[in-house]
Design an enzyme around this catalytic site. Structure first.
Site: not given
Length: 284
Positions: A200-201, A204
């Site tokens: 997920h990170e 980003h």
């Protein structure tokens, strides 16, 4: 303002014996800052470019994005319970990233691992000082930090690719991804210990927004093939449709939602294109 869960349960304390206690169930929380107006503007520019390329049918072969990863284990003591990850935990996290991003032509290579025992840094105190001491490589290299706890009880946070990241600048120094040590494969964070917080990170870090960005109105996450979503998901709510007036069910299996690790499965073709667009624009 931070991208983060509004409903965060208190974590269970870890015993001093070194045994890794199972942390209490909670809602995913991401501490990544809202994208800047500049970044959203660039997302719109890239979306228009991607649409023109798709419409023209002029699709050319693209190179795989190869990312060197500098893995920084920042612990409160030399125990797994206090964040001192084993070599296997480190390599297992890299394996998860490779498995999740492989369909999108992104590959990760572990370029180095270091371990630091610093109680303050392990609890996300003085981020810039920590990163100034530990950061390695260039702007296209991923610096991945694991820590015992993060600001606002987040499970992770990252910095979007952007302009102005000259060597030595604050933008350059702080760049990277931070995740709770308990979220790596085999960690103690219930519901979030399959390594997907890292996925997920890193999403980003490669330029992607949350799928629920903007709610049910407007252009949302600036990616056309992620259905509109009123708010983040929790658990794995099959069939959830928080924007009934918009096409599609909520993208609960998308890595950029807030679902449990076991629910995550995919990025969309549009997110795939955006990853490569942002890489070419800012990190290549």
């Amino acid at each position: 303002m931070l991208f983060k869960s509004l409903f965060v349960a208190a974590a269970t304390a870890v015993g001093v014996s070194g045994h890794v206690a199972r942390e209490a169930p909670r809602t995913f929380g991401c501490g990544t800052h809202e994208p800047s107006a500049e970044h959203v503007g660039m997302s719109k520019v890239l979306a228009a470019q991607e649409a023109r390329v798709l419409e023209s049918g002029n699709l050319t072969a693209r190179a795989t994005i190869n990312v060197n990863v500098y893995f920084h284990v920042v612990a409160a003591s030399q125990t797994v319970a206090n964040g001192y990850l084993t070599d296997k935990m480190v390599t297992d996290q890299i394996a998860v990233l490779n498995r999740d991003f492989a369909p999108h032509d992104v590959a990760f290579r572990l370029a180095g691992t270091d371990r630091t025992v610093n109680t303050g840094w392990a609890r996300d105190s003085n981020e810039i000082a920590m990163k100034r001491a530990l950061r390695k490589g260039t702007y296209k290299d991923l610096n991945l930090y694991t820590q015992v706890s993060l600001t606002d009880n987040a499970l992770g946070y990252a910095y979007f690719p952007t302009s102005g990241a000259t060597s030595g600048s604050t933008t350059f120094i702080r760049d990277g991804v931070s995740i709770k040590a308990q979220t790596v494969p085999g960690g103690s964070q219930a519901g979030f210990n399959l390594g997907k917080t890292g996925t997920h990170e890193v999403g980003h870090w490669l330029g992607l927004y949350h799928t629920f960005q903007g709610g049910c109105t407007g252009s949302g996450d600036q990616v056309s093939d992620t259905p509109a979503q009123a708010s983040f998901s929790s658990g794995c709510p099959i069939g959830r449709d928080s924007c009934p007036g918009q096409a599609g069910l909520d993208p609960i299996h998308n890595y950029m939602d807030y679902s449990d690790d076991s629910c995550y499965e995919e990025f969309t073709p549009g997110q795939d294109a955006r990853i490569h667009s942002f890489w070419t624009t800012y990190r290549a």
